[in-house]
Scaffold this motif. Sequence first.
Motif, PDB file in Angstrom:
ATOM      1  N   GLN A 149     -30.118-105.745  -6.632  1.00 16.72           N
ATOM      2  CA  GLN A 149     -29.357-106.912  -6.180  1.00 16.72           C
ATOM      3  C   GLN A 149     -28.624-106.612  -4.882  1.00 16.72           C
ATOM      4  N   ARG A 150     -28.442-107.654  -4.103  1.00 18.90           N
ATOM      5  CA  ARG A 150     -27.628-107.569  -2.894  1.00 18.90           C
ATOM      6  C   ARG A 150     -27.066-108.963  -2.622  1.00 18.90           C
ATOM      7  N   GLY A 153     -20.964-116.131  -1.854  1.00 13.83           N
ATOM      8  CA  GLY A 153     -22.336-115.764  -1.527  1.00 13.83           C
ATOM      9  C   GLY A 153     -23.274-115.853  -2.709  1.00 13.83           C
ATOM     10  N   THR A 154     -24.544-116.072  -2.405  1.00 15.99           N
ATOM     11  CA  THR A 154     -25.595-116.129  -3.422  1.00 15.99           C
ATOM     12  C   THR A 154     -26.309-114.787  -3.483  1.00 15.99           C
ATOM     13  N   PRO A 155     -26.201-114.060  -4.595  1.00 19.37           N
ATOM     14  CA  PRO A 155     -26.907-112.780  -4.699  1.00 19.37           C
ATOM     15  C   PRO A 155     -28.423-112.974  -4.657  1.00 19.37           C
ATOM     16  N   THR A 156     -29.109-112.012  -4.103  1.00 16.20           N
ATOM     17  CA  THR A 156     -30.567-111.968  -4.140  1.00 16.20           C
ATOM     18  C   THR A 156     -30.984-110.854  -5.078  1.00 16.20           C
ATOM     19  N   PRO A 208     -26.248-101.794  -8.540  1.00  9.10           N
ATOM     20  CA  PRO A 208     -27.136-102.103  -7.409  1.00  9.10           C
ATOM     21  C   PRO A 208     -28.596-102.201  -7.813  1.00  9.10           C
ATOM     22  N   ALA A 209     -29.004-101.428  -8.834  1.00 14.44           N
ATOM     23  CA  ALA A 209     -30.408-101.418  -9.222  1.00 14.44           C
ATOM     24  C   ALA A 209     -30.528-101.089 -10.701  1.00 14.44           C
ATOM     25  N   LEU A 210     -31.680-101.432 -11.261  1.00 16.56           N
ATOM     26  CA  LEU A 210     -31.968-101.172 -12.669  1.00 16.56           C
ATOM     27  C   LEU A 210     -33.477-101.057 -12.839  1.00 16.56           C
TER      28      LEU A 210
END
Length: 882
Positions: free
Chosen positions: A474-475, A451-454, A524-526
């Motif tokens: 990111q997801r 998969g390609t992260p977004t 998941p986040a920054l």
Amino acid sequence: MRTENAPVVRLEDYRPTDYLIDTVKLDVRLHPTATRVTAELALRPNPKGTPGAALTLDGDELRLVSARLDGVALGAAAYAVTPSSLVLHAPPQRPFTLTLETELDPSANTKLMGLYRSSGIYCTQCEAEGFRRITYFLDRPDVLSVYTTRIEADREEAPLLLGNGNPVERGEVPGTGRHYALWHDPFPKPCYLFALVGGRLDKVSQTYVTGSGRAVEIAIHVEAGKGERATYALDALARSMRWDEKVFGREYDLDVFNVVAVSDFNMGAMENKGLNIFNDKYVLASAEKATDADYANIEAIIAHEYFHNWTGNRITCRDWFQLCLKEGLTVFRDQEFSSDERSRPVKRIADVRTLRAQQFAEDAGPLAHPVRPAQYREINNFYTATVYEKGAEVIRMLKTLIGAEAFRRGMDLYFERCDGTAATVEDFIACFAEASGRDLSQFFTWYEQAGTPTVTASSHYDPAARTYRLDLAQRTPPTPGQAEKRPVVIPVALGLVGESGRELPLKAGNEVPLANGVLTLDGPALSVTFTDVPERPVPSLLRGFSAPVRLEMDLADEDLFVLFRHDRDPFNQWQAAQTVATRVILEATRAARAGQAISVDARLGEALAHFLDSRAEADHAFAAQVLALPTEADMAREIGGDVDPDAVFTGRLAVKRALGAALADRLAALYGRLASRGAYSPDAASAGRRALRHAALDLLAAGDAARGTELAVAQFAAADNMTDRFGALAVLAHLPGAARETALADFAGRFHDDPLVLDKWFALQATIPEAGTLDRVRELTRHPAFSMGNPNRVRSLVGSFAMGNATQFNRADGAGYDFLADVVIALDPKNPQVAARLLTAFRTWRMLEPGRRAKAEAALKRVAGTPGLSPDVSDISGRSLA
């Protein structure tokens, strides 16, 4: 053997082989229809294997003539043999010699795997599992053996006999008209790197002196009369060897290095130890018959296969799940070579275009798989953009994360520690963890997760506090077999560009590490807050495309224009223009689908006009990339689902026409200024000038068809090189009328006797986006120069139609799908590898609007339901429908 249900091979099931083969002595007596191969295998039990286990050797459509153990013929009860295997029931639990004689028919081998004969040339292709079509063997990459090969042939038919390693002896076979050559390769290798060639070929060569002073003969062998067209490839080889010594400290290790070019080849090229075999399209070049793109491809692929000498040959793969270990790493190395030889920013843009067009599409469809797959049914189907291009991006991220110096230390350690072994990705990453002192365990997720992260970005500027907060998240969407995704390590190279155009300093809070302008998003986040920011910044994220991800950030068009004009990162300059163009085309596509009038935002044309006036002449190749609009495939990927290819085409064409009309005078002036001066040269600067000239003509012709036709016809007639001639023809191909048909006929007449040039002619017609193209393609399959037996010709016509003509392959009536299904079904019994590759054109079928989606599914089901499918095609059709 053909089967509909190839067994699943799983990484978790790997276990060492029960026997090792220390040396292989081959005696290959070439004959067009009855080649005899005698293989003397020196075996011993593997201390890591199962004691007393039976010895099972792989075969594929083989005929055994005789079998001897330590010189004594094997009794019938001692072994069992079929065309696909030979089982020795009770092998000695000591070193022993097994001598096997098999008979082959090279002329009947249309699969082009193993030993085959084509156009009078004997050659081999053994990766991934072709050696088992030559003799029964432990056909797996972790069995490393020293090979000595005697090749015998009729001297008149095959005066040249080449093998792996160094030449040892040559001689005549008295009274037979036959001769022989003996080759020895001192470096243990897996059987997939075995090669031999026999035939009548011309040779161009030179002496290359390594950094340590060793003289090496490097040579390229081509069909008779084509030696002059191999000189550029020979020069590229010498430059590759010098570059690898300088950049990676790797010196060549044999006395000779041979490259052979053949016309019938399933792949681009093959890195067999000391004897590379190439598809001739990646060797032959001359000004009259090759384009600038051909020259660049030859340079890159010659380098790629040579670089495999260390990353693939000296260090090979433990199993085929580790394929990215040699391919992704070597793609990274050839990208770096081309970047140093040409324009680094332009090379980066071109590589990302390829990644997005091929690998992002793969990640988004039913054929998605990790860079290191966990299982497969047919390994030939995993020579993919994910393994190659995404594999290279993973290596690039690793270098970005740990820095250039630690990366070089890690590579040196890898070469030192793993030389002469069959390694794993774990072995590779461990070297960089040790060299950098960093924990890279989470980074390994890139190898395990498809998969390609977004990456989603948002921000806030506080002018009173002079602070700027950037929030990243990111997801990764679900992919087949992987519903839940873990966060990956994403290096985000960034800068802040002021509205005034100046680069703003990066002062991040201590709680977030910022090394060399790179943030690491590994959760998941920054959130990061930058201080002392004097004006509202425009974020320039993922500079240099620092990670293979999709970026979602709702920057205003004016902010994107700031980046386009002022960003010091060339990639993000280009990306800003592409993002604006994508928005404009999407709006036009929506209008087209709704049956509404299309209006085009004039600001894009104004920005491009400013660029042409101020910066186009600074780097011609970069300017050509800027003028090239996002493709139809780019737009389909951006839409994501319920795609109507006709609406996308109509919307994009409307934007292209509007820009061509708005910029007409500038484009015409630029086209005139960039006219050819002097003799043709394939150097990067000259190629960049021609690329920009053709981009200007293409856009100008879209805005004014009459003017474009006149200029293209004149260029076609006056051209003294293939780049200018074919560039003009490519413009005319999109301008219906007598001028196009006249030029196509003229081109075919000029080059009727050159297969590689005719491939361009076939491919160009297959991509014409008009309703009559499918009929044109069907008619071309009956052309005297077309052959289903030649992979290049099939790819040029059928492959170009299916993968390069979005509107006509995806016709609303489903006829394009039916045509491809018919070809795949017919081709599969003869060449399953090429058939399977063609079938991957359906990889994005689930993204289509319901009507087309149903017709594509029906065509796929028809292929899948065909009795007796090869494992190659059965695997692709099954996974596409899963």
